[in-house]
Enzyme design. Structure first.
Site: not given
Length: 514
Positions: A314, A193
């Site tokens: 994810e 991220e």
């Protein structure tokens, strides 16, 4: 008389049309693409009670364990056939310095988990513990390197420590810590991220940084770049464009997307919801199809041969934390609604097996859409666990192309398809998984199998009395799989009534024992 017959037919036509549209044609002889088993992967982050007090309790615990890992969790994960586990994060990965987690546990420095609850942890679960756990559950390890606060040298040395058999300072250090032979680790993520908690970077900056890190992590066989957040198509465009002449450095690009009803931050209960909330959740998980298709279209422009996998590392539901728990621990219950999200999500990944090569649901134990919950000596297998166990039939099977025509349903002016499905063939068995997300109506559907002949059929189903049902401690299990009666195929066709709010597996074969 003729006019009466025509009128009669006209009146019945909508009924005929409704029945006729619930049909699935399966082309077994056209199955070519393999459904990568890593699509059924999982994620374990140093977050809340996932690692500590979850899968790892320590060797001195009264809970039965193998070298500190809960024995019941090991057995449950092996039975579920978990193929892959990602670690140490997540946001935690870009604050994690791996040398803090090796050597004698008593001498390891403690750290503060700044992302998740501000708690102090002692680093007793590190590289050796993670890789040993993966060996115990027969899962492929996926290690996420620190880019946000780490260095190229730190990352390259970690890869060397794990994978190298050459004589070097890092292999010597590994041997000093009790491991002579290197581990076989295929997957390494370079950052996490990076658009957010992994450094708040621009895609242009991260793409350049990625090339630098990847260049010095030569021991990593399969390198995964930090990809877009949800529908940030510009991130994908920039990464693919800036890496197009360096594709040898990138074998995968990650995508993160959580099923979150309404707005961020998540504020809706995991267990107290109505049919409108159910419908909104189903709408959000179906959005995964659009995201995969649009990101894949961009990737196709630069990588038409699909050498770079789209890794949804994810995904899962994200609701408000359970009342009375640390909000930074992201602990939530797991209902029949979560089971439908899991089934629909896995069907979508299967159907895009040409580009999607990995997916890791978040997270494995006690966090978000967990497959296992623990409390002291007790362990609960969630509805999501049972879906993953059911869908294991698809792992490394050949994707069967199909054409589905099925009815929609509407709640609060929001219309969605009733049926989500995927199909595969492996070892002479045709596996068809179906989700009926309509909470009120059974759906009868005809399956027309072409390109192969089958004589036997069996099925399995997961459903419950209420959409809010869940499994809880004290033996309160209300959502689990049971046998589902399926009639034998006749002339290549099988008619099945899929109950409302259910996940079903149908298997066709030529063996009575299959």
């Amino acid at each position: 008389m003729k006019k009466i017959n025509l009128l009669f037919i006209a009146l019945l036509f909508p009924l005929f049309a409704s029945q006729a549209q619930n049909r699935m044609i399966l082309h077994v002889d056209e199955a070519e693409e393999t459904i990568n088993r890593e699509i059924y992967g999982h994620f374990a982050e140093h977050l809340g009670r996932c690692i500590y007090d979850g899968l790892y309790v320590g060797e001195d615990s009264e809970i039965e364990n193998i070298k500190g890992y809960r024995k019941d969790i090991i057995e449950a994960l092996k039975e579920m056939q978990i193929p892959l586990l990602r670690w140490p994060g997540g946001c935690f990965a870009d604050t994690y310095h791996w040398k803090d987690g090796i050597g004698p546990r008593a001498s390891r420095p403690s750290i503060v988990n700044i992302h998740w609850g501000g708690v102090t942890e002692d680093n007793s679960f590190g590289t050796h513990e993670f890789l040993e756990f993966c060996e115990l559950i027969n899962a492929e390890p996926y290690v996420n390197l620190n880019v946000g606060s780490g260095t190229v040298q730190e990352a390259s040395e970690w890869v060397e420590y794990i994978t190298s058999s050459n004589q070097s300072p890092m292999t010597d250090l590994r041997k000093q810590n009790g491991r002579n032979e290197p581990w076989k680790v295929k997957y390494f993520g370079i950052g996490n991220e990076n658009w957010g908690c992994g450094g708040n970077m621009t895609p242009e900056y991260y793409a350049d940084l990625y090339r630098r890190f990847a260049s010095y992590c030569g021991g990593a066989e399969f390198k995964i770049a930090g990809g877009p957040n949800v529908d940030d198509y510009n991130w994908t465009e920039v990464m693919m464009r800036k890496l197009q002449n360096h594709m040898f450095l990138m074998q995968g690009l990650s995508l993160h997307y959580y099923t979150i009803p309404q707005d961020w931050p998540p504020r809706f209960s995991a267990t107290d919801f109505d049919k409108a909330d159910w419908q909104e959740t189903m709408f959000q998980v179906h959005r995964m199809e659009e995201l995969i298709e649009k990101h894949s279209t961009i990737m196709d422009k630069y990588d038409p041969d699909k050498n770079v996998g789209l890794m949804v590392d994810e995904w899962g539901t994200w609701f408000a934390p359970m009342e009375g728990t640390n909000p930074g621990f992201l602990h939530q219950q797991n209902t029949l609604r979560d089971a439908l999200v899991a089934g629909i999500g896995l069907n979508i990944f299967n159907n895009h097996a040409d580009r999607v090569k990995m997916a890791n649901i978040a997270q494995m134990v006690n966090v978000l859409q967990a497959v296992i919950l623990t409390k002291g000596q007790e362990l609960v297998l969630t509805p999501t666990y049972h879906v993953f166990k059911m869908y294991a039939a698809h792992q490394d099977a050949k994707l069967v192309p199909f054409h589905l025509s099925a009815e929609d349903y509407t709640i609060n002016n929001q219309t969605l398809p009733s049926i989500s499905t995927s199909a595969s063939v492996k070892d002479g068995v045709l596996n068809v998984t179906m989700c009926n997300s309509n909470p009120d109506k059974d759906i009868e559907i005809e399956y027309d199998v072409r390109g192969a002949s089958f004589s036997q059929a069996k099925g399995e189903i997961l459903t419950a009395k209420s959409i809010t049902d869940y499994n809880d401690f004290g033996g309160k299990n209300t959502v689990y799989t049971t046998d589902f009666k399926v009639n034998k195929p006749k002339n290549g066709k099988v008619k099945i009534k899929i109950p409302a709010k259910s996940v079903v597996l149908v298997q066709l074969s030529n063996s009575k024992g299959a």
